[in-house]
Write an enzyme that holds these catalytic residues in place. Sequence first.
Site, PDB file in Angstrom:
ATOM      1  N   PHE A  31     -10.626   2.817   3.065  1.00 37.11           N
ATOM      2  CA  PHE A  31     -10.005   3.325   4.291  1.00 37.11           C
ATOM      3  C   PHE A  31     -11.033   4.213   4.980  1.00 37.11           C
ATOM      4  O   PHE A  31     -11.416   5.254   4.440  1.00 37.11           O
ATOM      5  CB  PHE A  31      -8.737   4.124   3.979  1.00 37.11           C
ATOM      6  CG  PHE A  31      -7.711   3.296   3.260  1.00 37.11           C
ATOM      7  CD1 PHE A  31      -6.940   2.382   3.951  1.00 37.11           C
ATOM      8  CD2 PHE A  31      -7.537   3.412   1.886  1.00 37.11           C
ATOM      9  CE1 PHE A  31      -6.012   1.593   3.293  1.00 37.11           C
ATOM     10  CE2 PHE A  31      -6.617   2.629   1.221  1.00 37.11           C
ATOM     11  CZ  PHE A  31      -5.847   1.721   1.920  1.00 37.11           C
ATOM     12  N   ASN A  65       0.871  -1.166   0.000  1.00 36.69           N
ATOM     13  CA  ASN A  65       0.000   0.000   0.000  1.00 36.69           C
ATOM     14  C   ASN A  65       0.911   1.219   0.000  1.00 36.69           C
ATOM     15  O   ASN A  65       1.372   1.650   1.050  1.00 36.69           O
ATOM     16  CB  ASN A  65      -0.882  -0.042   1.266  1.00 36.69           C
ATOM     17  CG  ASN A  65      -1.752   1.188   1.410  1.00 36.69           C
ATOM     18  OD1 ASN A  65      -1.805   2.043   0.522  1.00 36.69           O
ATOM     19  ND2 ASN A  65      -2.422   1.284   2.552  1.00 36.69           N
ATOM     20  N   PRO A  66       1.238   1.766  -1.183  1.00 40.53           N
ATOM     21  CA  PRO A  66       2.184   2.889  -1.221  1.00 40.53           C
ATOM     22  C   PRO A  66       1.567   4.147  -0.612  1.00 40.53           C
ATOM     23  O   PRO A  66       0.350   4.210  -0.457  1.00 40.53           O
ATOM     24  CB  PRO A  66       2.424   3.084  -2.725  1.00 40.53           C
ATOM     25  CG  PRO A  66       1.242   2.508  -3.400  1.00 40.53           C
ATOM     26  CD  PRO A  66       0.733   1.402  -2.514  1.00 40.53           C
ATOM     27  N   TYR A  75       0.034   7.885  -0.558  1.00 43.74           N
ATOM     28  CA  TYR A  75      -0.722   8.647  -1.548  1.00 43.74           C
ATOM     29  C   TYR A  75      -0.574  10.121  -1.242  1.00 43.74           C
ATOM     30  O   TYR A  75      -0.546  10.501  -0.076  1.00 43.74           O
ATOM     31  CB  TYR A  75      -2.233   8.369  -1.499  1.00 43.74           C
ATOM     32  CG  TYR A  75      -2.667   6.930  -1.372  1.00 43.74           C
ATOM     33  CD1 TYR A  75      -1.894   5.887  -1.891  1.00 43.74           C
ATOM     34  CD2 TYR A  75      -3.871   6.618  -0.738  1.00 43.74           C
ATOM     35  CE1 TYR A  75      -2.321   4.581  -1.772  1.00 43.74           C
ATOM     36  CE2 TYR A  75      -4.299   5.310  -0.624  1.00 43.74           C
ATOM     37  CZ  TYR A  75      -3.520   4.291  -1.129  1.00 43.74           C
ATOM     38  OH  TYR A  75      -3.940   2.996  -1.017  1.00 43.74           O
TER      39      TYR A  75
HETATM   40  C1  LIG Z   1       0.226   3.853   3.262  1.00 44.07           C
HETATM   41  S1  LIG Z   1       1.557   3.486   4.359  1.00 44.07           S
HETATM   42  C2  LIG Z   1       1.548   1.748   4.258  1.00 44.07           C
HETATM   43  C3  LIG Z   1       2.162   1.077   5.436  1.00 44.07           C
HETATM   44  C4  LIG Z   1       1.997  -0.441   5.436  1.00 44.07           C
HETATM   45  N1  LIG Z   1       2.586  -0.994   4.210  1.00 44.07           N
HETATM   46  C5  LIG Z   1       0.537  -0.837   5.541  1.00 44.07           C
HETATM   47  O1  LIG Z   1      -0.015  -1.233   4.509  1.00 44.07           O
HETATM   48  O2  LIG Z   1      -0.058  -0.767   6.629  1.00 44.07           O
HETATM   49  C6  LIG Z   1       2.904   4.043   3.386  1.00 44.07           C
HETATM   50  C7  LIG Z   1       4.298   3.882   3.997  1.00 44.07           C
HETATM   51  O3  LIG Z   1       5.218   4.389   3.027  1.00 44.07           O
HETATM   52  C8  LIG Z   1       6.314   5.008   3.715  1.00 44.07           C
HETATM   53  N2  LIG Z   1       6.977   5.901   2.746  1.00 44.07           N
HETATM   54  C9  LIG Z   1       6.588   7.133   2.326  1.00 44.07           C
HETATM   55  N3  LIG Z   1       7.444   7.605   1.401  1.00 44.07           N
HETATM   56  C10 LIG Z   1       8.404   6.652   1.224  1.00 44.07           C
HETATM   57  C11 LIG Z   1       9.551   6.549   0.395  1.00 44.07           C
HETATM   58  N4  LIG Z   1       9.882   7.522  -0.449  1.00 44.07           N
HETATM   59  N5  LIG Z   1      10.299   5.429   0.466  1.00 44.07           N
HETATM   60  C12 LIG Z   1       9.963   4.416   1.325  1.00 44.07           C
HETATM   61  N6  LIG Z   1       8.894   4.470   2.148  1.00 44.07           N
HETATM   62  C13 LIG Z   1       8.117   5.564   2.094  1.00 44.07           C
HETATM   63  C14 LIG Z   1       5.659   5.690   4.901  1.00 44.07           C
HETATM   64  O4  LIG Z   1       6.618   5.903   5.941  1.00 44.07           O
HETATM   65  C15 LIG Z   1       4.567   4.659   5.276  1.00 44.07           C
HETATM   66  O5  LIG Z   1       5.052   3.759   6.254  1.00 44.07           O
END
Ligand SMILES: C[S@@+](CC[C@H](N)C(=O)[O-])C[C@H]1O[C@@H](n2cnc3c(N)ncnc32)[C@H](O)[C@@H]1O
Length: 411
Positions: A194, A103-104, A106
């Site tokens: 969500f 889940n990247p 957004y």
């Molecule tokens: C929507 S959350 C998803 C967390 C987990 N995968 C879940 O599904 O519960 C997105 C995650 O992406 C991380 N994130 C944001 N930008 C990032 C980047 N450029 N590289 C790596 N991680 C990143 C954030 O810290 C966050 O933990």
Amino acid sequence: MKIRDERGRALGAVKTPPDLVEFMVSLCHPTKSRCRVLEPGCGDCPFLLAFAQRYGFHHELVGIDIDPEAVRAAKRNMPTATIIEGDFLLWEPDGRFDIIIGNPPYGIIGDGSHYPIHSLKEKKGIYRNRFWTWQGKFNIYGAFIEQAVKLLNEGGKLVFVVPASWMVLDDFAKLRLFLAHSGHLTIYYFGRVFSDRRVSCVVMTLEKGRKGISLHDGLSPVSRRTDYAGELIRFETPEWLAFEKSGPPLECFFHIHFAARSPEVRAHPLVSTTPKSSLVPVLTGRNLKSGWIDYQNCYSGLWMPQEAAPTLRFFYAFPHIVVGHTKGTRVVAAVDDRCYPWREEFHLVAKADGLDERAIAAYLNSEVVQDYVRSLYRDLVPHLTLPMLSRIPIPQEFIPTHRLSLFAQEN
Ligand SMILES: C[S@@+](CC[C@H](N)C(=O)[O-])C[C@H]1O[C@@H](n2cnc3c(N)ncnc32)[C@H](O)[C@@H]1O
């Protein structure tokens, strides 16, 4: 705790509901006895854990997150996985992956006062140069998709939950093209998954190296094609496609313009923030109703001399149809016959004389047009877009006969 919450928000951190994680993991179908599996933006790595519980801990499991606190939580949750602290978008791993799931984050990257992802705003220029699909304001999830597809092995599979906006917005045209050339897309539309986010989402899978597209409404198949080339992705049915072909598209007879933008209106030397009897309100979407315009109330907090309106946009000089951009996925239209200044919405300038604009506005407000727009585009984005408006078919009875024959020749 508060600081962590704020940092998480600025990085797009949102927890994925466990039943959605389970469903997405069920789509993975590992084809090797030991797959390389990656969860980018892993947070506390719910996908890696669910994957290992379903398919076994013998697979090579890798997570990456930019937030050190998330990395600590991931290491506690999945001691057998390799968890990396770093920026996924700039990461260059040694090898590629068989399965990438997650889940990247957004959000549009930019200033904290306007955009959700502000921790990464210094890197925006680097991302823009690095990602071929980056276009317009873009959104960090689009860059995550491109990076993930590049890191997939041939025959590998991507499984992401992302907002549905990439299916229809112009800013994602290059992303759609990139995906069409990269593999076979399967899309499951789920709407709002969500509870605390007002965003309509899809689960998308991409099988690298194959071709085509399948669209599902939830789990029910809607359409399947072997020849996808990056077009808008809509809920097409034979009935609505026939309706769309029943008349020439609106763009055939109208130039569609956006209103003057807020900063431009504010900077205009004749615009005032105090009302006077010699001034009229600068109108916004709130002034536009289905079939009529509220000329009395001022929602913009801006006034100007009516005769100066055409110095903002030439089309404020003559009566024309105004269509709502900011009113959800529905069509709200009216003719502005008093020629007021506007700060929002679409403005339709007829390409030909003799069009019955009042009848066309009434038709645009009709139930059949609302059904057409709702059926094809659902709530994929929270507003009407230019491509959605420009494709609405115009019934032939509203078009002068000599113009209709011109349209027939062109087609
Ligand atoms: C929507 S959350 C998803 C967390 C987990 N995968 C879940 O599904 O519960 C997105 C995650 O992406 C991380 N994130 C944001 N930008 C990032 C980047 N450029 N590289 C790596 N991680 C990143 C954030 O810290 C966050 O933990």
